[in-house]
Design a protein around this motif. Structure first.
Motif, PDB file in Angstrom:
ATOM      1  N   ALA A   1       0.871  -1.179   0.000  1.00  0.00           N
ATOM      2  CA  ALA A   1       0.000   0.000   0.000  1.00  0.00           C
ATOM      3  C   ALA A   1       0.906   1.226   0.000  1.00  0.00           C
ATOM      4  N   PRO A   2       0.345   2.431  -0.222  1.00  0.00           N
ATOM      5  CA  PRO A   2       1.187   3.633  -0.249  1.00  0.00           C
ATOM      6  C   PRO A   2       2.034   3.829   1.003  1.00  0.00           C
ATOM      7  N   ASP A   3       1.563   3.312   2.161  1.00  0.00           N
ATOM      8  CA  ASP A   3       2.284   3.548   3.402  1.00  0.00           C
ATOM      9  C   ASP A   3       2.683   2.274   4.134  1.00  0.00           C
ATOM     10  N   THR A   4       2.623   1.116   3.469  1.00  0.00           N
ATOM     11  CA  THR A   4       2.912  -0.154   4.137  1.00  0.00           C
ATOM     12  C   THR A   4       3.713  -1.085   3.232  1.00  0.00           C
ATOM     13  N   VAL A   5       4.740  -1.723   3.820  1.00  0.00           N
ATOM     14  CA  VAL A   5       5.443  -2.803   3.137  1.00  0.00           C
ATOM     15  C   VAL A   5       5.279  -4.073   3.955  1.00  0.00           C
ATOM     16  N   TYR A   6       5.253  -5.210   3.265  1.00  0.00           N
ATOM     17  CA  TYR A   6       5.124  -6.490   3.933  1.00  0.00           C
ATOM     18  C   TYR A   6       6.416  -7.270   3.729  1.00  0.00           C
ATOM     19  N   VAL A   7       6.985  -7.771   4.810  1.00  0.00           N
ATOM     20  CA  VAL A   7       8.259  -8.493   4.772  1.00  0.00           C
ATOM     21  C   VAL A   7       7.990  -9.992   4.862  1.00  0.00           C
ATOM     22  N   SER A   8       8.542 -10.752   3.934  1.00  0.00           N
ATOM     23  CA  SER A   8       8.401 -12.208   3.951  1.00  0.00           C
ATOM     24  C   SER A   8       9.676 -12.828   3.392  1.00  0.00           C
ATOM     25  N   SER A   9       9.743 -14.152   3.425  1.00  0.00           N
ATOM     26  CA  SER A   9      10.896 -14.889   2.883  1.00  0.00           C
ATOM     27  C   SER A   9      12.210 -14.317   3.407  1.00  0.00           C
ATOM     28  N   PHE A  10      12.228 -13.989   4.695  1.00  0.00           N
ATOM     29  CA  PHE A  10      13.450 -13.510   5.354  1.00  0.00           C
ATOM     30  C   PHE A  10      14.219 -14.748   5.795  1.00  0.00           C
ATOM     31  N   ILE A  11      15.255 -15.092   5.028  1.00  0.00           N
ATOM     32  CA  ILE A  11      15.912 -16.384   5.243  1.00  0.00           C
ATOM     33  C   ILE A  11      17.375 -16.315   4.823  1.00  0.00           C
ATOM     34  N   VAL A  12      18.208 -17.031   5.565  1.00  0.00           N
ATOM     35  CA  VAL A  12      19.639 -17.162   5.266  1.00  0.00           C
ATOM     36  C   VAL A  12      19.950 -18.648   5.135  1.00  0.00           C
ATOM     37  N   ARG A  13      20.862 -18.966   4.230  1.00  0.00           N
ATOM     38  CA  ARG A  13      21.254 -20.367   4.051  1.00  0.00           C
ATOM     39  C   ARG A  13      21.617 -21.006   5.391  1.00  0.00           C
ATOM     40  N   LYS A  14      21.170 -22.225   5.615  1.00  0.00           N
ATOM     41  CA  LYS A  14      21.249 -22.856   6.930  1.00  0.00           C
ATOM     42  C   LYS A  14      22.640 -22.798   7.552  1.00  0.00           C
ATOM     43  N   ASP A  15      23.659 -23.131   6.792  1.00  0.00           N
ATOM     44  CA  ASP A  15      25.010 -23.224   7.352  1.00  0.00           C
ATOM     45  C   ASP A  15      25.651 -21.868   7.598  1.00  0.00           C
ATOM     46  N   LEU A  16      24.973 -20.773   7.199  1.00  0.00           N
ATOM     47  CA  LEU A  16      25.557 -19.439   7.355  1.00  0.00           C
ATOM     48  C   LEU A  16      24.800 -18.578   8.363  1.00  0.00           C
ATOM     49  N   ARG A  17      23.887 -19.171   9.109  1.00  0.00           N
ATOM     50  CA  ARG A  17      23.125 -18.388  10.073  1.00  0.00           C
ATOM     51  C   ARG A  17      23.987 -17.998  11.272  1.00  0.00           C
ATOM     52  N   ARG A  18      23.593 -16.902  11.900  1.00  0.00           N
ATOM     53  CA  ARG A  18      24.321 -16.313  13.033  1.00  0.00           C
ATOM     54  C   ARG A  18      25.695 -15.785  12.603  1.00  0.00           C
TER      55      ARG A  18
END
Length: 291
Positions: free
Chosen positions: A69-86
């Motif tokens: 929408a003009p004033d809203t963004v939706y965040v999804s698919s926030f993901i990092v490859r398993k072996d590279l997390r943290r």
């Protein structure tokens, strides 16, 4: 796979070939997300996907930032490859997402383990919670079903009435562009429930790989409407097909699908600046992919 630190990644706009990596990452997590969702996001916002790439140019993380929408963004698919997390890659993606969002309201669906992290990073407001479920099609589900409601496929001339019905659920938010984006394409079926010529509910189902399907936003006046919609959408599927969906936490499982349900995590809808209010009386099966 080699080790990659946050200082070695570059955040960029996605390329067409990146989707192969994203699909692989989400499949490893067992998420209800497929090419259908990617294409739907793209129809709504062609520049929705941010990619973290390593020095060789290979994607190692993603963050979807869809302008809803003009004033809203939706965040999804926030993901990092398993072996590279943290390793800081997720934080680099988050920073890029916040920069892209600017002063807009940020909305997302947070799994239980991430709620506190999102709170610390600015998402202070919450609304409803959903539980992720799956069920398998049986012979009994393919039998005829007597209902007081007629169910028909969504047609172009029905859009004004459908959008008017949708505003009962989202009274202060125009979802025309969102629904148009998700209710397009060859692999999606939208069912509308009617009572004496009046819309009393709607829902959609789309095809995924490997004889699997995903339900999106099944709203209705009551459980009988939901039962009729579910029968319309799934009774024609092959026996053994697996269907994914998110049930609102205050709603009981409809009898029609109760026999073979398994459930897992409970995402919570969160916002950074202001809640987008929802009337959950008609909301049954929601989704963690679109507002």
């Amino acid at each position: 796979m080699s080790t990659v630190s946050a200082s070695e990644v570059t955040i960029r706009q996605n390329k067409k070939e990146d989707i192969t990596f994203l699909l692989q990452f989400v499949e490893e997590e067992g998420w209800d997300w497929s090419m259908y969702d990617h294409l739907s996001h793209t129809r709504l916002d062609p520049n929705y996907l941010l990619v973290a790439e390593d020095k060789s140019g290979e994607p190692v993380g993603f963050c979807a930032v869809t302008k809803s929408a003009p004033d809203t963004v939706y965040v999804s698919s926030f993901i990092v490859r398993k072996d590279l997390r943290r390793s800081g890659i997720g934080r680099a993606l988050w920073k890029a997402m916040v920069q892209r969002a600017g002063n807009q309201n940020i909305a997302l669906d947070a799994v239980k383990g991430m709620v506190d992290w999102y709170k610390k990073n600015g998402l202070q407001f919450q609304t409803f919670r959903t539980f992720y479920h799956i069920f398998t099609i049986t012979d009994d589900m393919k039998k005829s079903y007597a209902s007081n409601y007629e169910t028909i496929a969504l047609s172009e001339e029905m859009w004004p009435a459908l959008l008017a019905y949708d505003q009962y659920v989202y009274p202060n938010f125009d979802r025309t562009a969102i629904l148009r984006a998700w209710f397009s394409g060859e692999d999606v079926h939208v069912a509308v429930a009617m009572d004496a010529g009046k819309i009393v509910g709607y829902g959609s189902i789309h095809k995924k790989p490997n004889n699997e399907y995903g339900l999106r936003n099944v709203f209705g006046d009551n459980e009988d409407v939901i039962q009729a919609l579910l029968h319309d959408m799934v009774s024609g599927l092959q026996k053994g097909a697996v269907v994914h969906f998110f049930l609102l936490d205050e709603k009981r499982l409809p009898t029609y699908i109760k026999h073979s349900v398994k459930y897992e995590e409970a995402p919570v809808r969160m916002y950074s600046k202001v809640r987008i209010e929802t009337n959950t009386a008609r909301m049954w099966i929601a989704t963690a992919h679109l507002i």
